[in-house]
Scaffold this active site. Structure first.
Site, short mmCIF file in Angstrom:
data_model
loop_
_atom_site.label_atom_id
_atom_site.label_comp_id
_atom_site.label_asym_id
_atom_site.label_seq_id
_atom_site.Cartn_x
_atom_site.Cartn_y
_atom_site.Cartn_z
N ARG A 176 5.07 -0.08 6.19
CA ARG A 176 4.88 0.18 4.83
C ARG A 176 6.02 1.16 4.52
O ARG A 176 6.62 0.90 3.28
CB ARG A 176 3.62 0.52 4.29
CG ARG A 176 2.53 -0.48 4.50
CD ARG A 176 1.33 0.34 3.78
NE ARG A 176 1.33 0.18 2.46
CZ ARG A 176 0.46 0.67 1.85
NH1 ARG A 176 -0.48 1.29 2.40
NH2 ARG A 176 0.45 0.88 0.47
N CYS A 234 1.30 9.18 0.11
CA CYS A 234 0.88 8.06 1.15
C CYS A 234 0.81 6.96 -0.14
O CYS A 234 1.57 6.90 -0.90
CB CYS A 234 -0.38 8.34 1.54
SG CYS A 234 -1.82 8.69 0.44
#
Length: 281
Positions: A176, A234
């Site tokens: 990611r 995050c």
């Protein structure tokens, strides 16, 4: 307290004492069955369930998928769960502490310092053959007072500044971070200048946290050195708190900042630059 983590053995002793800690179950998963289902199937005796989506975050919106709850709402939730000023709290999740860290951080941010995360979570407790129950406790009303702002928080501009002049750590999985995949948010990639620091690196194969020495070496390898300002983000501001917890376990810093909106906030703004690949960019 000398460490923000507590072992199953030490927790078992404290739970049998005359003044046991307030025990909070915050199991949650991204997709799949809700954490409440796990709680109903079995939990630590005396544990009260709190839901990440509704209890530990405000509704999703421009601020991200898990914005910080309002101080008044957080105080209401914590009091209903039995949290009291000056009384210890232990939070646990399924295993690696990445969700329990959100509650740990929120309590610290709110001015409640006596909070720990169960090392290895429910999985470790169960693996050691310790008692589990399906009984749901009715806690006495707590009296905790939420005093927000006791830990640093940054917005998107602050995160960009940290990436330029300090160190901004991205807690997401490498794929990611690189932008290979993005299953949830509007765009794939990372904040330019951010360094990948996957939260999965904090625990060993048995699901328990690595030693302070191992974590300190891990962060040194990522460039966390000296008194430089450090922050973490995050996907939505949850597992980033695991990085902040790990920094404290390692003895590196207890003042790292949280970019609460995280990638869900950054990527929703088309004017924000996006970097891809392994390099910070």
């Amino acid at each position: 307290m000398t460490t923000p983590l507590v072992s199953c053995a030490d927790l078992a002793v404290s739970l049998s004492s005359s003044a046991p800690p307030t025990l909070l179950d915050v199991r949650w998963r991204l997709g799949g069955l809700p954490g409440r289902d796990d709680y109903d199937r079995g939990h630590l005796p005396g544990a009260v369930f709190l839901d990440l989506d509704t209890d530990l975050a405000a509704p999703p919106g421009p601020g991200g998928r898990h914005p910080l709850p309002s101080p008044a709402e957080l105080e209401r939730v914590l009091r209903a769960a039995g949290v009291r000023d000056g009384h210890p709290v232990v939070a646990y999740d399924a295993d690696n502490g990445s969700i329990a860290a959100r509650l740990w951080w929120l309590l610290r941010w709110a001015g409640h310092d006596r909070v720990r995360v169960l090392d290895g979570g429910f999985a470790a407790w169960q693996a050691e053959g310790r008692p589990v129950t399906t009984g749901v406790p009715v806690p006495d009303e707590g009296d905790v007072t939420v005093r927000p702002g006791q830990l640093p928080v940054v917005d998107a501009d602050g995160a960009a500044g940290l990436a330029r002049t300090g160190l901004l750590l991205d807690a997401r999985a490498p794929e990611r971070y690189r932008g290979d995949v993005e299953p949830i948010d509007p765009e794939a990639g990372h904040v330019p200048g951010a360094v990948n620091a996957p939260f999965s690196a904090h625990t060993g194969p048995d699901g328990r946290w690595r030693t302070p020495e191992e974590l300190a070496a891990h962060f040194a390898g990522l460039g966390v050195l000296g008194d430089q300002p450090v922050g973490a983000y995050c996907g939505s501001g949850v597992t980033a708190t695991s990085v902040l917890l790990a920094l404290e376990v390692a003895g590196v810093t207890d003042r790292a900042a949280l970019y609460a909106g995280s990638w869900s906030n950054w990527s929703a703004d088309p004017d924000r630059p996006v970097a891809t690949g392994d390099a910070p960019g």
